[in-house]
Design a protein around this motif. Sequence first.
Motif, mmCIF file in Angstrom:
data_model
loop_
_atom_site.group_PDB
_atom_site.id
_atom_site.type_symbol
_atom_site.label_atom_id
_atom_site.label_comp_id
_atom_site.label_asym_id
_atom_site.label_seq_id
_atom_site.Cartn_x
_atom_site.Cartn_y
_atom_site.Cartn_z
ATOM 1 N N GLN A 559 -55.655 71.485 94.557
ATOM 2 C CA GLN A 559 -56.097 70.358 93.740
ATOM 3 C C GLN A 559 -57.266 69.630 94.406
ATOM 4 O O GLN A 559 -57.414 69.659 95.638
ATOM 5 C CB GLN A 559 -54.934 69.380 93.538
ATOM 6 C CG GLN A 559 -53.711 69.990 92.887
ATOM 7 C CD GLN A 559 -53.970 70.434 91.466
ATOM 8 O OE1 GLN A 559 -54.700 69.776 90.725
ATOM 9 N NE2 GLN A 559 -53.383 71.561 91.090
ATOM 10 N N PRO A 560 -58.109 68.946 93.628
ATOM 11 C CA PRO A 560 -59.164 68.108 94.232
ATOM 12 C C PRO A 560 -58.535 67.008 95.077
ATOM 13 O O PRO A 560 -57.677 66.251 94.608
ATOM 14 C CB PRO A 560 -59.896 67.532 93.011
ATOM 15 C CG PRO A 560 -59.582 68.471 91.894
ATOM 16 C CD PRO A 560 -58.206 69.009 92.159
ATOM 17 N N GLY A 561 -58.907 66.934 96.313
ATOM 18 C CA GLY A 561 -58.314 65.957 97.229
ATOM 19 C C GLY A 561 -56.911 66.328 97.663
ATOM 20 O O GLY A 561 -56.172 65.492 98.215
ATOM 21 N N GLY A 562 -56.528 67.586 97.423
ATOM 22 C CA GLY A 562 -55.179 68.013 97.764
ATOM 23 C C GLY A 562 -54.913 68.058 99.255
ATOM 24 O O GLY A 562 -53.788 67.801 99.708
ATOM 25 N N SER A 563 -55.965 68.358 100.069
ATOM 26 C CA SER A 563 -55.763 68.405 101.525
ATOM 27 C C SER A 563 -55.380 67.035 102.054
ATOM 28 O O SER A 563 -54.492 66.909 102.919
ATOM 29 C CB SER A 563 -57.033 68.906 102.205
ATOM 30 O OG SER A 563 -57.342 70.218 101.784
ATOM 31 N N GLN A 564 -56.040 65.973 101.555
ATOM 32 C CA GLN A 564 -55.699 64.622 101.990
ATOM 33 C C GLN A 564 -54.263 64.246 101.550
ATOM 34 O O GLN A 564 -53.540 63.592 102.294
ATOM 35 C CB GLN A 564 -56.702 63.616 101.418
ATOM 36 C CG GLN A 564 -58.093 63.674 102.035
ATOM 37 C CD GLN A 564 -58.915 64.841 101.501
ATOM 38 O OE1 GLN A 564 -58.529 65.486 100.518
ATOM 39 N NE2 GLN A 564 -60.040 65.135 102.162
ATOM 40 N N SER A 565 -53.897 64.679 100.351
ATOM 41 C CA SER A 565 -52.534 64.394 99.882
ATOM 42 C C SER A 565 -51.507 65.089 100.768
ATOM 43 O O SER A 565 -50.470 64.500 101.114
ATOM 44 C CB SER A 565 -52.365 64.852 98.436
ATOM 45 O OG SER A 565 -53.239 64.159 97.576
ATOM 46 N N ARG A 566 -51.800 66.315 101.174
ATOM 47 C CA ARG A 566 -50.850 67.018 102.042
ATOM 48 C C ARG A 566 -50.761 66.347 103.405
ATOM 49 O O ARG A 566 -49.656 66.187 103.951
ATOM 50 C CB ARG A 566 -51.286 68.477 102.198
ATOM 51 C CG ARG A 566 -50.293 69.284 103.033
ATOM 52 C CD ARG A 566 -50.781 70.682 103.306
ATOM 53 N NE ARG A 566 -49.814 71.414 104.118
ATOM 54 C CZ ARG A 566 -50.017 72.602 104.639
ATOM 55 N NH1 ARG A 566 -51.186 73.226 104.431
ATOM 56 N NH2 ARG A 566 -49.103 73.192 105.368
ATOM 57 N N LYS A 567 -51.893 65.916 103.949
ATOM 58 C CA LYS A 567 -51.868 65.206 105.229
ATOM 59 C C LYS A 567 -51.097 63.896 105.115
ATOM 60 O O LYS A 567 -50.397 63.493 106.046
ATOM 61 C CB LYS A 567 -53.301 64.944 105.697
ATOM 62 C CG LYS A 567 -54.053 66.195 106.132
ATOM 63 C CD LYS A 567 -55.472 65.862 106.559
ATOM 64 C CE LYS A 567 -56.238 67.115 106.968
ATOM 65 N NZ LYS A 567 -57.645 66.809 107.334
ATOM 66 N N MET A 568 -51.218 63.241 103.946
ATOM 67 C CA MET A 568 -50.480 61.993 103.740
ATOM 68 C C MET A 568 -48.972 62.236 103.784
ATOM 69 O O MET A 568 -48.223 61.477 104.405
ATOM 70 C CB MET A 568 -50.873 61.383 102.396
ATOM 71 C CG MET A 568 -50.229 60.035 102.097
ATOM 72 S SD MET A 568 -50.882 58.704 103.114
ATOM 73 C CE MET A 568 -52.498 58.479 102.336
#
Length: 916
Positions: A559-568
């Motif tokens: 997803q767009p911005g999915g890497s940041q969501s996973r890190k969160m």
Amino acid sequence: MTEYGRMDPFSFAGSKDVGHPVSIRIMNLEGDEAPFRFSSLLDRPDLRHVGSNTSPNSDLFVTVQVWAGSKPLTVPVQTAYRPFRSERKWNEWLELPITYDSLPADSTLAITIWDLSPVGGKDAIGHAVPFGGTTLPLFDDDNQVQKGRQKCMVHRHKKADGMNNSTTPALVMSKKGNTRKDNNATSILDRDAEELDRMEKLFKKHEMGEIPRVDWLDQMVFRSFEKRGLQAAKSSMKMLQRQRILNGDSTDAGDSADGRPGQSTFLINVELPRFDFPVVFADHEYEPPPISALQSLSASQANLSQRRQPQVQFGPGIKGWEDGSEGLSNPLIKVYDPEAGHRDNPAEAKHRRLFRSSHRHGILDKDLKPNAKVRDELNLIMSYSPTHVLSPEETDLVWKFRYHLTRDKRAATKFVKSVNWADQRESKQAIQVLGRWTAIDVDDALELLGPSFDNPGVRSYAVERLRKADDDELLLYLLQLVQALKYEHVSAGSEQDITQDSSLARFLIQRAAANFMLGNYFYWYLMVECDDRSPLQGDDNREVYRKVAYEFVLDLEKQPGGSQSRKMLLRQAETVAVLSKIASEVKATSESIAKKAERVKHFIADPKNELTTFDPPLAMPLDPSVKVTGIVPDQVTVFKSSLNPIKFTFKTTTGSTYPIIFKLGDDLRQDQLVIQIITLMDQLLQKENLDLKLSPYKILATSTSAGASQFVQSQSLSSIVSRFKNNPALAFLRHHNPDDRQPLGVRQETIDTYVRSCAGYCVITYILGVGDRHLDNLLLSPDGHFFHADFGFILGRDPKPFAPAMKLSKEMVDCMGGVQSEHYRQFRQYCFLAYTALRKSSNLILNLFSLMVDANIPDIRIEPDKAVLKVRERFHLELSEEEAILYFGRVIEDTLSAFAPVVLDKLHEWAQAFRT
């Protein structure tokens, strides 16, 4: 009294309809005996220590036991200790552990009077020896239950045997003719007993209020009756002595059998319960054995079984069927087999197949229209709750008019229940018909995802309906949808993508990956299921949840911005792990609460632990819409409890604070479920334009033994009561929201909030059966919001006896101005509106609970098959709306008038004060 009332003009009841426990009142012992000669006591030292031989009013006790068929039915029940002075009088009711509806026709009461002797003797139990016994039948010669006062003959030195041919009969005097016949056919009229019987009937009318009470005259009659009773007792004992002599029961007319000078004659007076109508023995009509779940054999299986007959070895004296006509006369033993006897009736099964086949391919089926009578029957079927099981006739009716019902969204689940999914042709057509059904509601879609429906096509149809729900609505049911993954047909050992096998898993992963709010809760719900290692979960289920979590993370990365969501999500997990470590160390130490709090503050303030500042801000697991930037060390609190929960206060990006209570060592999944249902009910009430100012705080289980809950600034009613003496809740609100212009001295908005929230929580906690309610878990915020906390007992469970159906304390009503106030009238009105509104959505709530049956919730785990039924009972769906309002009004009144909750609250208050 079921079928007996038809036999007019008789009025009686059958014993099988009387659920009252068998009880008996032990009144007193009448009679006397001559004392032993002093020489006899010298010759026999064993007699010197028996209590009745040393004193005419020695201490005795009585045991009563129910016997039938020469066997005991219950354990004996014993009278309490009574110190006798001038007479042996107990006047004590004993309740036996059996009810009248369980009594056989030959039931008797074995009544034994026990004496005390340190040396024991025949039939002795420890130091207790039989003083005498008597056996009283519970049914007379006309099969009527014995009632009223009974005079029972005591057989000296014998224990009541209770056998059918008892050696200790009571010899109760007949009350019909008031006569007794001896062996010489001599009738002796006992006029005193006749008068005693007449007075007893008059006393019964006096007790029932049929005779007016006159105190001074009643006292005179009572004293006269006592004298008459003593006279009747003496007369009765003389008659018994004469009858014993005539019957030859005594070896010597002068001395008793034990060497005592003179006869020993005793009577024990007992009383049995009186009923308004005669109670006649009626045996149980037992229902037939449960129908076997064994399916009928198919045609191919039946032919196979005929070809391969097993070799049967007959027992001694039994011959099988032999060739020739002679074999027909050989003896055979027929054995009743409940499984074979209760298989489907072949004729009915054939009829059902023919009926289905005739309405399977008929061209006219699509044009079938029900007449008025059938339409009423179909409407009744549509009104059934999700827990109702359709009969074969009802399923045939739904199948017949399936095309007509496609325009009724309520009929979809009933249609699915009517399909024979074992028949491939029928199931294939059912899926086609289901595809043209009108859009169903979400509650019906949730029902189709439950454990009762395993057809992939049906579950895919339900998922397609869920796709039309927005993210906010989906969030309300997400907890249950995660549980529904257990009922998907997914192979745990398969290496392929799980989304290929499960339409529900594919749907949840797609929606959770596209919305971080959904993804946050979806992730934590999955983590708890992966952490559950109880036997109920099973390795296969854990593996399924691991696969779903893995696929979710992969889809999130795309997803767009999915890497940041996973890190969160990873940072959330790390923070929770650190808080768990802190809580574990605090629990392990034996320091004082103050030192534990200092330890936690020092750990958080240490820059090495990176807890005072979060960069970038962290989304709170409890509420991802709140971004926090660190923990405030000075606002840490450790609570005095066995688990030592800790209050952490987080700084938010808006400059405010977000306090939470983190608890380790407790499973918060039950509290999480209750809060989720309260949140859902709040949304349902809001749709009905009914705002009851509910404040369901956030709560999240992070594992099976840890979790966090939002801390709401409030005080318990217990602390408010200890602080304010007169009308404490109102004084608390007046202190924070004064307004001298209002009648109660409190701002109108605050009182309105209080009344609405009280009504909302009263109704919701009643429906959910929330127990263990006391003033410590009833909370009140300064702005008037009233709410409940601590949901350790639900579905009607409660650790306290005589728990009320609803928690409505005097302190809560006094704050409204009392039961005569306008605010209390509004409170009742809000209760009625909320109860009727939630009854309309009962199917949705019941379906949510049915999806939680295997969720390992403590109070559901106790009786998982009854969890949904317990909630359904609270809705009282069999009542109309007016009847439901009247019923709920009675619940409110009964709660206010109950005395037990007041006593329990006071005991809880004392217990808490003692602990502190």
